[in-house]
Design an enzyme around this catalytic site. Structure first.
Site, PDB file in Angstrom:
ATOM      1  CE  LYS A 265     -14.750 -31.216 -37.061  1.00  0.00           C
ATOM      2  NZ  LYS A 265     -13.299 -31.135 -36.920  1.00  0.00           N
TER       3      LYS A 265
ATOM      4  CB  SER B 149     -12.879 -27.982 -34.444  1.00  0.00           C
ATOM      5  OG  SER B 149     -12.267 -29.026 -35.582  1.00  0.00           O
TER       6      SER B 149
ATOM      7  CB  SER C 240      -9.575 -30.479 -34.525  1.00  0.00           C
ATOM      8  OG  SER C 240      -9.348 -28.981 -34.462  1.00  0.00           O
TER       9      SER C 240
END
Length: 466
Positions: A80, A156, A180
């Protein structure tokens, strides 16, 4: 011809160690899949081609010399894009630092993956600064759901889930503050694991709300998530403990069923979870009804804490470069200025009460089972969803069943348990007591040995990959 990206992470590493698969070919296959699918799905924001291939060649030399290789030997993994890496800038999914944070020393979690033999192939798209549940990124464009590119990927850590779902690597590292990791895993039909708070280091990971932030793996199977978690948590003994748990079926586990984690889910989600509960019963589990009234205020308490902690990190950057944020994320962040001291103290009291309640519940049951999301993945333009008779924001609807586990820091696992009539995946959540990560992963692995939902590949992605 065998599709190397369908081998699975653990199987691929084993094949590399046995000289059945070349780690270079493994990384090249992942990069080829990126080329075929990323232009449409926008999962990865940057690639580290030279570095990934160099890592694969080092593993290959070790294998050919008949020396022992790590448990992730040659495995292509994405990260990420708010986690620091030595071979790529870190954008945070934002323009608050116009050129991104420069490449620096790896975050400890990345360093551990590399030491285990992993090849870091790139940085994954995310909801800007991790504040959102859709990964409709206002700067870099949305990560698109591989089952239907007109739908959200969840957030996310949306880019991470999309990448894994279509084989742009065999695993990804995400973060989870109010769901997330688990939300995009459920949207994209993959596995997402939020470990016990602090089990995986968050050093070198740009924070959203430090007391709620967790770092964890996204993979195609629970078995693979266990391998990644074991490596990320550090130490051969930890990895061995986790793998022992996933390789055997727990004996007569007690599974708690709370109305809270099933309230207002739509019919297809409810049916899928009911079917999963029956599978657990066939595996020897005893279902126990539990009542946890302390869950009711958890969503609002988590919202208050996130806003208060997030604004404390972003205040200086907002003052310096407000135009570096997307308008929607900036508006949400500024909500932190309106959080009062009284609200924060009350939210922390809710947290303590829920921790106490969970301690009591997990003295009676081994795990809780419920939904990850109440509905299938909405369309990219959606901003609200209907829960029962009430219309709520996506953030409220998507975080409801997930945020309590961040407040308490307990481990939680999202895994596929069905597909809707629209052809979209449904996610099941397994929750354990503090430090019981092996138990949660063991239950999930046992479920996947008797079901096949995790083996399904999204048809649009399969077409794109041809």
């Amino acid at each position: 011809m065998t599709d190397l990206m369908q081998l699975g992470l653990r199987a691929a590493a084993r094949a590399v160690s046995r000289r059945q698969v070349s780690p270079v070919e493994l990384v090249e296959a992942a990069l080829a899949r990126v080329g075929a699918t990323n232009p449409k799905l926008n999962a990865l924001l940057s690639l580290s081609v030279d570095s990934a291939l160099a890592s694969a060649r080092r593993v290959e030399r070790t294998v050919m010399a008949k020396r022992v290789v790590g448990p992730l030997a040659g495995v292509p993994i994405s990260v990420k894009d708010l986690i620091l890496t030595r071979d790529a800038v870190t954008t945070l999914g934002s323009r608050i630092v116009p050129d991104g944070l420069p490449a620096a020393a790896d975050a400890p979690v990345v360093a551990r993956l590399r030491r285990a033999g992993a090849a870091i192939i790139g940085k994954a798209n995310l909801h800007e600064v991790a504040l959102g549940v859709t990964t409709v990124n206002e700067h870099f464009g949305p990560a698109r759901n591989p089952w239907d590119p007109a739908r959200i990927a969840g957030g996310s850590s949306g880019g991470s889930a999309v990448a894994v779902a279509v084989g742009m690597g065999l695993g990804s590292v995400g973060t989870d503050t109010r769901g997330s990791i688990r939300i995009p895993a459920a949207c994209c039909g993959v596995v997402g694991f939020k470990p016990t708070y602090g089990a995986v280091s968050s050093d070198g990971v740009f924070p959203l709300a430090a007391s709620l932030d967790h770092v964890g793996p996204i993979t195609r199977s629970v078995e693979d998530a266990a391998v990644m978690f074991g490596v990320m948590a550090g130490g051969r003994a930890r990895l061995a403990e986790v793998l022992r748990a996933v390789d055997r079926t727990p004996r007569r586990p007690r599974i708690g069923v709370s109305e809270f984690f099933l309230r207002d889910v739509d019919r297809e989600v409810a049916r899928a979870i009911e079917a999963a509960l029956k599978e657990f019963e066939r595996l020897g589990a005893r279902l126990v009804a539990v009542d946890i009234p302390e869950l009711e205020p958890a969503l609002e308490a988590s919202r208050v804490i996130v806003l208060a902690e997030a604004i404390s990190y972003h205040d200086a950057m907002i003052r310096k470069n407000p135009k570096g944020y997307g308008p929607n994320v900036l508006s949400r962040l500024k909500g932190g200025y309106r959080v009062s001291g009284l609200e924060l103290v009350q939210a922390e009291a809710v947290r303590l009460e829920l921790i106490s309640a969970y301690n009591s519940v997990f003295g009676e049951v081994d795990a809780l089972v419920g939904a990850v999301l109440p509905v299938e993945a909405p369309r990219l333009s959606s901003t609200t969803l209907k829960l029962g008779r009430t219309r709520v924001s996506l953030a409220e609807g998507f975080c409801r069943y997930n945020a309590p586990q961040n407040l308490t820091g307990v481990p939680a696992l999202a895994l596929p348990c069905g597909i809707t009539r629209s052809g979209l995946p449904i996610g099941l959540q397994l929750i354990g007591g503090w430090g019981r990560d092996p138990m949660v992963l063991g239950l999930g692995a046992a479920y996947q040995r008797v079901t096949a939902w995790h083996t399904a590949w999204p048809a649009p992605a399969a077409q794109l990959a041809r």
